[in-house]
Design a protein around this motif. Structure first.
Motif, PDB file in Angstrom:
ATOM      1  N   VAL A  26     -14.890  -4.006   3.000  1.00  0.00           N
ATOM      2  CA  VAL A  26     -14.700  -5.117   1.992  1.00  0.00           C
ATOM      3  C   VAL A  26     -15.497  -5.987   2.441  1.00  0.00           C
ATOM      4  O   VAL A  26     -14.787  -6.989   3.058  1.00  0.00           O
ATOM      5  CB  VAL A  26     -13.055  -5.392   1.655  1.00  0.00           C
ATOM      6  N   GLU A  53       0.844  -1.102   0.053  1.00  0.00           N
ATOM      7  CA  GLU A  53       0.042  -0.135   0.072  1.00  0.00           C
ATOM      8  C   GLU A  53       0.929   1.227   0.121  1.00  0.00           C
ATOM      9  O   GLU A  53       0.734   2.204  -0.780  1.00  0.00           O
ATOM     10  CB  GLU A  53      -0.989  -0.106   1.374  1.00  0.00           C
ATOM     11  N   ARG A  57      -6.127  -7.105   1.366  1.00  0.00           N
ATOM     12  CA  ARG A  57      -5.449  -5.625   1.381  1.00  0.00           C
ATOM     13  C   ARG A  57      -4.623  -5.545   0.096  1.00  0.00           C
ATOM     14  O   ARG A  57      -4.501  -4.420  -0.429  1.00  0.00           O
ATOM     15  CB  ARG A  57      -4.892  -5.521   2.567  1.00  0.00           C
ATOM     16  N   GLU A 115     -16.079  -5.875  -5.483  1.00  0.00           N
ATOM     17  CA  GLU A 115     -15.263  -5.937  -4.303  1.00  0.00           C
ATOM     18  C   GLU A 115     -16.139  -6.395  -3.061  1.00  0.00           C
ATOM     19  O   GLU A 115     -15.353  -7.310  -2.445  1.00  0.00           O
ATOM     20  CB  GLU A 115     -14.739  -4.751  -4.043  1.00  0.00           C
ATOM     21  N   ALA A 171      -6.900  -4.928  -2.743  1.00  0.00           N
ATOM     22  CA  ALA A 171      -7.613  -3.649  -2.529  1.00  0.00           C
ATOM     23  C   ALA A 171      -6.651  -2.521  -2.877  1.00  0.00           C
ATOM     24  O   ALA A 171      -6.790  -1.366  -3.801  1.00  0.00           O
ATOM     25  CB  ALA A 171      -7.977  -3.452  -1.107  1.00  0.00           C
ATOM     26  N   ARG A 203      -6.397  -2.810  -6.680  1.00  0.00           N
ATOM     27  CA  ARG A 203      -7.396  -1.917  -7.334  1.00  0.00           C
ATOM     28  C   ARG A 203      -7.522  -0.455  -7.196  1.00  0.00           C
ATOM     29  O   ARG A 203      -7.703   0.227  -8.299  1.00  0.00           O
ATOM     30  CB  ARG A 203      -8.845  -2.442  -6.645  1.00  0.00           C
ATOM     31  N   ASN A 204      -7.084   0.050  -6.190  1.00  0.00           N
ATOM     32  CA  ASN A 204      -6.915   1.486  -6.107  1.00  0.00           C
ATOM     33  C   ASN A 204      -5.722   2.086  -7.217  1.00  0.00           C
ATOM     34  O   ASN A 204      -5.913   2.999  -7.682  1.00  0.00           O
ATOM     35  CB  ASN A 204      -6.092   1.908  -4.717  1.00  0.00           C
ATOM     36  N   ARG A 215     -15.028   0.105  -7.164  1.00  0.00           N
ATOM     37  CA  ARG A 215     -14.626  -0.973  -6.556  1.00  0.00           C
ATOM     38  C   ARG A 215     -15.600  -1.949  -6.157  1.00  0.00           C
ATOM     39  O   ARG A 215     -15.568  -3.238  -6.540  1.00  0.00           O
ATOM     40  CB  ARG A 215     -13.869  -0.602  -5.176  1.00  0.00           C
ATOM     41  N   GLN A 254      -4.081   4.857   2.160  1.00  0.00           N
ATOM     42  CA  GLN A 254      -5.002   3.779   2.364  1.00  0.00           C
ATOM     43  C   GLN A 254      -4.676   3.456   3.856  1.00  0.00           C
ATOM     44  O   GLN A 254      -3.346   3.157   4.135  1.00  0.00           O
ATOM     45  CB  GLN A 254      -5.347   2.871   1.416  1.00  0.00           C
TER      46      GLN A 254
END
Length: 375
Positions: free
Chosen positions: A125, A102, A333, A321, A336, A339-340, A315, A152
Motif C-alpha cells: 500500500v 481483519e 490496515r 489505495e 484496507a 476495502r476488501n 484497490r 489477509q
C-alpha cells in the motif's frame, strides 16, 4: 422504517446474535478501544458507517464523514440520530485493533462463500505508512470464482511474504480439498509440504528464483508433446493465444507432492503492427491428471493472474489505495480491510464492475445500507 443501520438488521429478520451472524452483529463483537466514559456511539454503529461509506467508494476519513452526513438526510445512521463527525471516525478507525477487524471481516466473508480455488498474493500500500513510519505490505487470499477476499496478513517491512504464508493459511480454516495458487515467490518446498499436510493441493508458477527446479522442468521433453488446450482472447489492443501442455512430474524434479508439470505458452499478436512475441511459463501442481484436466489447470493458472485485475487493480484505481494518505496508527490496515470487505460485498451481489457499483452506491446512500445488511 428502521431508524439506523443496526435497526435495519432486525427489521430484515436477520438475527443480531451469533452464530449465525449478520455482518453488523459480527462488527459488534469487535472490542471497543475507547474509554467507556463519554462514548456517544456504539462501536458497531460507527464501523457500520465506515463500511457503508467504503462500499459507496469513500477513499478517506473525510469522504466517510461526508457520506455519513449525506446519508443521514434521508434516514438516521445511528440509533441516537446523530452523525459521527470526522474526529470520531478518525479516532475509531485508528484506535481499533486492526488484527481483530481483519479477522472479523474476513471470517464473515468466508461464511458467505464456498470455493475450491484460492489465490494468494501480496502488494504494497504505497501511500500508507505504519505508526512507526514503515511501509505497509499486505498479503491477501482471494477466491478464484467470486473474487472475494477471505484472508489477509500484514507483512513486516524487514521480512517478506514467505514466512507469513502459513500464517495466512491458518486464517482460512480447513483446507482439505482446496487448491491454493501462488506466484513464483511461494514456490517453496516448505509451502508445498505444509499444504500437503493440510490436505490441500497447490498450483505454483516456477521462475528463475528457483533455478534448479525451473531448469529441471524446462529440460523435460516438451517439443514432441501436443498442445492439450488452447484459449484465444483479445484484450488491451492485442490478441493472446494461450496453449497448455501437461505431463507427469518426473521423480527427479524433486518437489514435494508434485504430480504434474506444466508449460503454458503465451503468443501475443498486435493486430495493428503485426508484431508477435512468445513466452513460456512453467508451473507445477500436486493435482494429478485425473484430478485436473489441462483445461482445468489452465483455468487455475489464469484464475490466479486475475487477482491483479479483480483485487489489486480495484484497490489501486477505484479506491486510489496507492495514494492514500492515511498513516495514523491502525488506520491503513483498518481501511484496507474495509476495502476488501466492500469489494467482496459488491462481488457477492453480482457486481462485475466495482467502479460502477461504487458510483451507484454513492448516488444512493440507502443502497449502501442495503448491501451491508442484505447478506
Amino acid at each position: 422504517m428502521p431508524s439506523s443501520l443496526i435497526d435495519a438488521v432486525a427489521a430484515a429478520g436477520i438475527p443480531t446474535d451469533t452464530p449465525p451472524s449478520s455482518l453488523v452483529s459480527a462488527l459488534a463483537t469487535i472490542p471497543d478501544p475507547r474509554d467507556p466514559r463519554g462514548v456517544r456511539y456504539p462501536l458497531a454503529e460507527v464501523l457500520a458507517v465506515l463500511a457503508c461509506a467504503v462500499i459507496a467508494g469513500s477513499r478517506s476519513f473525510t469522504m466517510i464523514a461526508e457520506w455519513a452526513l449525506d446519508a443521514a438526510r434521508s434516514r438516521p445512521v445511528t440509533t441516537s440520530g446523530q452523525v459521527p463527525v470526522l474526529s470520531t471516525i478518525h479516532r475509531i478507525a485508528t484506535l481499533v485493533d486492526a488484527d481483530t477487524v481483519e479477522q472479523t471481516l474476513h471470517t464473515w466473508i468466508r461464511t458467505q462463500v464456498k470455493t475450491e480455488a484460492i489465490a494468494i498474493d501480496g502488494k504494497e500500500v504505497r501511500g500508507a505508512k505504519n505508526a512507526d513510519g514503515s511501509r505497509v505490505f499486505l498479503m491477501a487470499a482471494v477466491t478464484h470464482d467470486t473474487g472475494c477476499v477471505i484472508g489477509q496478513e500484514a507483512i513486516g517491512e524487514k521480512t517478506n511474504e514467505i514466512p507469513h504464508f502459513p500464517l495466512l493459511l491458518d486464517q482460512l480454516g480447513d483446507l482439505t480439498g482446496k487448491i491454493i495458487t501462488a506466484d513464483a515467490l511461494h514456490t517453496q518446498h516448505t509451502h508445498a509440504t505444509t499444504l500437503g499436510d493440510r490436505g490441500a493441493h497447490y498450483v505454483f508458477t516456477v521462475k528463475r528464483n528457483q533455478p534448479t527446479l525451473h531448469d529441471r522442468i524446462a529440460s523435460q521433453t516438451w517439443a514432441p508433446l501436443p498442445v492439450q488446450h488452447t484459449v484465444r482472447e483479445k484484450a488491451h489492443g492485442r490478441i493472446t493465444t494461450w496453449s497448455i501442455t501437461c505431463q507427469p512430474a518426473q521423480p527427479w524434479v524433486g518437489f514435494p507432492g508434485a504430480a504434474q508439470t506444466i508449460r503454458l505458452t503465451r503468443d501475443h499478436t498486435n493486430p495493428r503492427t503485426g508484431t508477435t512475441s512468445r513466452e513460456h511459463v512453467y508451473a507445477i501442481t500436486s493435482l494429478t491428471a485425473r484430478d485436473a484436466t489441462p483445461e482445468r489447470v489452465a483455468a487455475l493458472i489464469r484464475g490466479h493472474w486475475c487477482i491483479e485485475n479483480r483485487l489489486h487493480w480495484v484497490r489501486d484505481v477505484t479506491y486510489d489505495e496507492d495514494r492514500s494518505q492515511i498513516r495514523t496508527r491502525n488506520g491503513p490496515r483498518t481501511m484496507a480491510a474495509l476495502r476488501n470487505l466492500a469489494i467482496s460485498i459488491h462481488r457477492l451481489h453480482g457486481a462485475t464492475n466495482i467502479a460502477k457499483a461504487t458510483r451507484t452506491a454513492m448516488r444512493d446512500p440507502e443502497l449502501a445500507r442495503q448491501l451491508l445488511t442484505r447478506l
